[in-house]
Write a protein that holds these residues in place. Structure first.
Motif, PDB file in Angstrom:
ATOM      1  N   THR A 140       5.048  34.252  -9.726  1.00  0.00           N
ATOM      2  CA  THR A 140       6.253  34.302  -8.893  1.00  0.00           C
ATOM      3  C   THR A 140       6.125  35.360  -7.803  1.00  0.00           C
ATOM      4  N   ILE A 141       5.640  36.530  -8.155  1.00  0.00           N
ATOM      5  CA  ILE A 141       5.451  37.586  -7.154  1.00  0.00           C
ATOM      6  C   ILE A 141       4.348  37.197  -6.176  1.00  0.00           C
ATOM      7  N   GLY A 142       3.301  36.565  -6.696  1.00  0.00           N
ATOM      8  CA  GLY A 142       2.240  36.063  -5.818  1.00  0.00           C
ATOM      9  C   GLY A 142       2.781  35.046  -4.833  1.00  0.00           C
ATOM     10  N   ILE A 149      10.564  32.214   0.658  1.00  0.00           N
ATOM     11  CA  ILE A 149      11.133  30.952   0.183  1.00  0.00           C
ATOM     12  C   ILE A 149      10.320  30.418  -0.994  1.00  0.00           C
ATOM     13  N   VAL A 150       9.012  30.508  -0.905  1.00  0.00           N
ATOM     14  CA  VAL A 150       8.136  30.006  -1.961  1.00  0.00           C
ATOM     15  C   VAL A 150       8.328  30.800  -3.252  1.00  0.00           C
ATOM     16  N   PHE A 233       3.107  25.622   6.288  1.00  0.00           N
ATOM     17  CA  PHE A 233       2.638  26.620   5.321  1.00  0.00           C
ATOM     18  C   PHE A 233       3.643  26.776   4.183  1.00  0.00           C
ATOM     19  N   THR A 234       4.919  26.872   4.530  1.00  0.00           N
ATOM     20  CA  THR A 234       5.966  27.022   3.507  1.00  0.00           C
ATOM     21  C   THR A 234       6.003  25.803   2.592  1.00  0.00           C
ATOM     22  N   GLY A 235       5.916  24.609   3.180  1.00  0.00           N
ATOM     23  CA  GLY A 235       5.908  23.397   2.376  1.00  0.00           C
ATOM     24  C   GLY A 235       4.712  23.323   1.452  1.00  0.00           C
ATOM     25  N   LEU A 236       3.550  23.698   1.974  1.00  0.00           N
ATOM     26  CA  LEU A 236       2.339  23.688   1.157  1.00  0.00           C
ATOM     27  C   LEU A 236       2.432  24.709   0.034  1.00  0.00           C
ATOM     28  N   GLY A 237       3.013  25.863   0.338  1.00  0.00           N
ATOM     29  CA  GLY A 237       3.185  26.891  -0.683  1.00  0.00           C
ATOM     30  C   GLY A 237       4.106  26.432  -1.799  1.00  0.00           C
ATOM     31  N   CYS A 238       5.217  25.757  -1.418  1.00  0.00           N
ATOM     32  CA  CYS A 238       6.147  25.235  -2.431  1.00  0.00           C
ATOM     33  C   CYS A 238       5.487  24.165  -3.293  1.00  0.00           C
ATOM     34  N   LEU A 239       4.480  23.499  -2.759  1.00  0.00           N
ATOM     35  CA  LEU A 239       3.764  22.473  -3.524  1.00  0.00           C
ATOM     36  C   LEU A 239       2.711  23.079  -4.449  1.00  0.00           C
ATOM     37  N   LEU A 240       1.943  24.044  -3.933  1.00  0.00           N
ATOM     38  CA  LEU A 240       0.810  24.579  -4.689  1.00  0.00           C
ATOM     39  C   LEU A 240       1.192  25.684  -5.676  1.00  0.00           C
ATOM     40  N   ALA A 241       2.082  26.594  -5.271  1.00  0.00           N
ATOM     41  CA  ALA A 241       2.359  27.779  -6.090  1.00  0.00           C
ATOM     42  C   ALA A 241       2.918  27.456  -7.477  1.00  0.00           C
ATOM     43  N   PRO A 242       3.928  26.578  -7.595  1.00  0.00           N
ATOM     44  CA  PRO A 242       4.474  26.329  -8.937  1.00  0.00           C
ATOM     45  C   PRO A 242       3.598  25.408  -9.784  1.00  0.00           C
TER      46      PRO A 242
END
Length: 254
Positions: A140-142, A149-150, A233-242
């Motif tokens: 989560t911190i990462g 937002i991510v 970038f934000t969309g990709l982060g929301c896809l990959l991070a979780p």
């Protein structure tokens, strides 16, 4: 007279917030030209003034919304809110030339993945350094280091605590501020002077608000291109991070 002025400010909060921002921008550009000889861009000075005003507002009221917690400046909350922010991001996209976007090609795509993964790793290392060891908190911190937002999106998905989610938002805000203020200073050294480099920069940095403000202080013509990839970038982060990045973090930490 003071009561009358205060009432006018409260009843016309949004209009007054535009006036306050306009005066701040004028004064900031005046200082940039006459005090720093243009070495520090007016936008960067305005950002610093905004942070100081937000801090003063929080100290005076004990609230959590900065200067907008003061009734006569409540319009700043709407002006700086998500609605107008998203409108501004969408509006900048209409200034982009699709031919220039296509020229970014593979470097632009790679910059998105490199930016998301590198930001996540740096955030995760910071989380570990501060004593967090469970996969949900570290991820989560990462993710917060990707963007603010991510971070909460990932925290909600993996079951992180509210305190950790708050930290992830703080990490993203710090990153955004650093990009805002730092971009004009590094632009010449990294060749940030054309649409292609702006798109790669937006893909690497990712924070839409930080990239947009930083590029505005560097060259307003570059804003649509940097904002375009930063939004992806934000969309990709929301896809990959979780998903992928969380699973990798869990596999490493156990």
């Amino acid at each position: 007279m003071l009561d009358i002025a205060s009432a006018i400010f409260v009843k016309n909060g949004l209009v007054m917030s535009f006036a306050i921002v306009g005066i701040t921008m004028y004064f900031s550009y005046f200082l940039s030209k006459n005090l720093t000889k243009g070495r520090i861009h007016g936008s960067a000075i305005a950002i610093i003034f905004g942070l100081i005003l937000a801090y003063i507002g929080g100290i005076v009221t004990g609230g959590d919304k900065g200067i907008s917690d003061i009734a006569m400046f409540s319009g700043m909350g709407l002006l700086g809110g998500s609605m107008l922010r998203d409108f501004a991001i969408t509006a900048t996209a209409f200034g982009a030339d699709f031919d220039e976007i296509k020229k970014a090609g593979l470097p632009g795509i790679l910059s998105l993945f490199i930016g998301v993964i590198l930001s996540f790793i740096i955030g995760a290392i910071v989380a570990l350094a501060f004593g967090y060891s469970d996969a949900a908190s570290v991820a989560t911190i990462g993710a917060g280091a990707v963007t603010f937002i991510v971070g909460p999106v990932t925290g909600a998905a993996v079951g992180a605590s509210s305190e950790v989610i708050a930290l992830s938002i703080a990490a993203g805000v710090v990153k955004s501020i650093l990009v805002m203020v730092g971009t004009p200073f590094v632009a010449k050294f990294v060749g940030l002077n054309n649409p292609r480099s702006a798109m790669v920069f937006g893909g690497l940095m990712g924070t839409t608000s930080g990239v947009s403000a930083g590029l505005a202080a560097t060259d307003p013509k570059l804003v649509p291109y940097g904002a375009m990839t930063a939004t992806f970038f934000t969309g990709l982060g929301c896809l990959l991070a979780p998903s992928v990045l969380f699973l990798v973090t869990k596999a490493i930490l156990g």
